[in-house]
Design a protein around this motif. Structure first.
Motif, short mmCIF file in Angstrom:
data_model
loop_
_atom_site.label_atom_id
_atom_site.label_comp_id
_atom_site.label_asym_id
_atom_site.label_seq_id
_atom_site.Cartn_x
_atom_site.Cartn_y
_atom_site.Cartn_z
N SER A 93 0.84 -1.19 0.00
CA SER A 93 0.00 0.00 0.00
C SER A 93 0.89 1.25 0.00
O SER A 93 1.85 1.31 0.75
CB SER A 93 -0.88 -0.05 1.24
N GLY A 94 0.57 2.18 -0.88
CA GLY A 94 1.35 3.42 -0.96
C GLY A 94 2.52 3.35 -1.92
O GLY A 94 3.25 4.33 -2.09
N ALA A 95 2.69 2.22 -2.60
CA ALA A 95 3.84 2.05 -3.52
C ALA A 95 3.70 2.89 -4.79
O ALA A 95 4.69 3.13 -5.48
CB ALA A 95 4.00 0.58 -3.88
N LYS A 103 0.88 2.25 -7.12
CA LYS A 103 0.16 1.47 -8.13
C LYS A 103 -1.05 2.24 -8.68
O LYS A 103 -1.21 2.38 -9.89
CB LYS A 103 -0.29 0.13 -7.54
N SER A 104 -1.90 2.73 -7.77
CA SER A 104 -3.10 3.46 -8.22
C SER A 104 -2.72 4.74 -8.94
O SER A 104 -3.42 5.17 -9.86
CB SER A 104 -3.99 3.81 -7.03
N THR A 105 -1.61 5.32 -8.54
CA THR A 105 -1.17 6.56 -9.19
C THR A 105 -0.86 6.30 -10.67
O THR A 105 -1.17 7.14 -11.52
CB THR A 105 0.07 7.13 -8.47
N VAL A 106 -0.28 5.14 -10.98
CA VAL A 106 -0.03 4.81 -12.39
C VAL A 106 -1.34 4.81 -13.17
O VAL A 106 -1.44 5.41 -14.25
CB VAL A 106 0.68 3.43 -12.52
P1 ADP Z 1 -0.90 2.21 -4.00
O1 ADP Z 1 -1.95 2.22 -5.06
O2 ADP Z 1 0.31 1.41 -4.38
O3 ADP Z 1 -1.41 1.86 -2.65
P2 ADP Z 1 -0.95 5.08 -4.36
O4 ADP Z 1 -0.62 5.30 -5.77
O5 ADP Z 1 -2.38 5.17 -3.95
O6 ADP Z 1 -0.32 3.70 -3.88
O7 ADP Z 1 -0.15 6.12 -3.45
C1 ADP Z 1 1.19 6.50 -3.67
C2 ADP Z 1 1.51 7.67 -2.75
O8 ADP Z 1 0.73 8.79 -3.15
C3 ADP Z 1 1.19 7.41 -1.29
O9 ADP Z 1 2.15 8.08 -0.51
C4 ADP Z 1 -0.18 8.05 -1.13
O10 ADP Z 1 -0.38 8.47 0.20
C5 ADP Z 1 -0.10 9.22 -2.08
N1 ADP Z 1 -1.41 9.58 -2.65
C6 ADP Z 1 -2.26 8.74 -3.31
N2 ADP Z 1 -3.34 9.40 -3.74
C7 ADP Z 1 -3.19 10.69 -3.36
C8 ADP Z 1 -3.98 11.88 -3.52
N3 ADP Z 1 -5.15 11.86 -4.18
N4 ADP Z 1 -3.49 13.02 -2.99
C9 ADP Z 1 -2.32 13.04 -2.33
N5 ADP Z 1 -1.54 11.97 -2.15
C10 ADP Z 1 -1.95 10.80 -2.65
#
Ligand code: ADP
Ligand code: ADP
Length: 225
Positions: free
Chosen positions: A39-41, A43-46
């Motif tokens: 979690s936090g790596a 992935k969703s950001t991609v």
């Molecule tokens: P994963 O999908 O691997 O759990 P994320 O891509 O959600 O990881 O998150 C990567 C980093 O970006 C984390 O530090 C998370 O806290 C941060 N983050 C994710 N979404 C947001 C957002 N909408 N605004 C600010 N920070 C975010």
């Protein structure tokens, strides 16, 4: 068509959180690519970047060799089906939720999609059938609404963000079966925190603290351990 490429992508959320650093990866057309990591790596950001919810701060995002920004956003989103962990049901009937703006779909199309999501019979068992309030459905049923929506839309590109994370074993099995049927021949990106869930992916990228730390097939990654 439907091949995405990230080249040395950096992304920092407006809040200041650095989410991706120098990420390079290729999502092959017609194949299933998995993104795994804690979690936090990142992935969703991609996926957020691939859907153009955000733009990268540095690096390049390409679709079939062209900058993603060159494509019309509406055109792009028409070709992408997105299934998240939960919270994709809006206030309205089951029919409206499956239809999701797909105004050309007939009642028969909607029922066929529900059937493929293992949901048709359960909907018929409700007093109001397809006219029932979608928000009264269980978490697993709501997730199957999202899968039915995907079958109805029938997009060439599918992004799945832990689609079975919040479900029990039976619902997980059914949703996996539905997804196996729709994955064939499409460009699929699936996010998971467990390697076991994505053993049949064609390529796996492991993310750690915003960076790609390794990639390969399931067999290759498994043997390295
Ligand atoms: P994963 O999908 O691997 O759990 P994320 O891509 O959600 O990881 O998150 C990567 C980093 O970006 C984390 O530090 C998370 O806290 C941060 N983050 C994710 N979404 C947001 C957002 N909408 N605004 C600010 N920070 C975010
Ligand atoms: P196949 O090659 O087996 O048809 P597809 O990936 O094309 O595989 O489709 C998977 C399943 O989804 C098929 O059974 C197909 O009939 C069904 N399907 C595709 N689009 C729709 C749609 N818009 N509504 C209902 N079912 C659909």
């Amino acid at each position: 068509r439907g091949q995405f490429e990230l080249r040395r992508v950096d992304f920092t959320y407006p809040s200041g959180t650095s989410a991706l650093r120098g990420v390079s990866l290729t999502i092959e057309a017609g194949r299933t690519t998995a993104l795994v990591g804690l979690s936090g790596a990142g992935k969703s950001t991609v996926l957020n970047l691939l859907c153009e919810f955000y733009r990268p701060n540095a690096g390049q995002l390409l679709l079939d060799g062209h900058p993603l920004g060159d494509y019309d956003l509406h055109y792009l989103r028409q070709h992408i089906g997105l299934v998240l962990q939960k919270n994709h049901i809006f206030k309205g009937t089951i029919e409206e939720n499956i239809r999701y703006g797909n105004f050309r779909a007939t009642q028969a199309d909607i029922e066929a999609a529900a059937r493929q999501a293992y949901l048709h019979q359960q909907i018929l068992d409700l007093p109001l059938g397809y006219g029932s309030d979608a928000q009264q459905l269980s978490g697993g049923q709501q997730q199957r609404i999202a899968i039915a929506r995907l079958f109805l839309k029938n997009p060439p590109i599918i992004f799945l963000d832990e689609p079975t994370a919040s479900l029990d074993a039976i619902a997980t099995e059914q949703i996996k079966n539905s997804l196996d049927a729709i994955k064939q021949g499409r460009t699929v990106v699936i996010i998971s925190h467990s390697l076991a869930q994505i053993f049949d992916s064609d390529c796996i990228y492991v993310l750690k603290k915003g960076e790609v730390v390794e990639h390969g097939t399931h067999g290759q990654l498994y043997e390295q351990r």
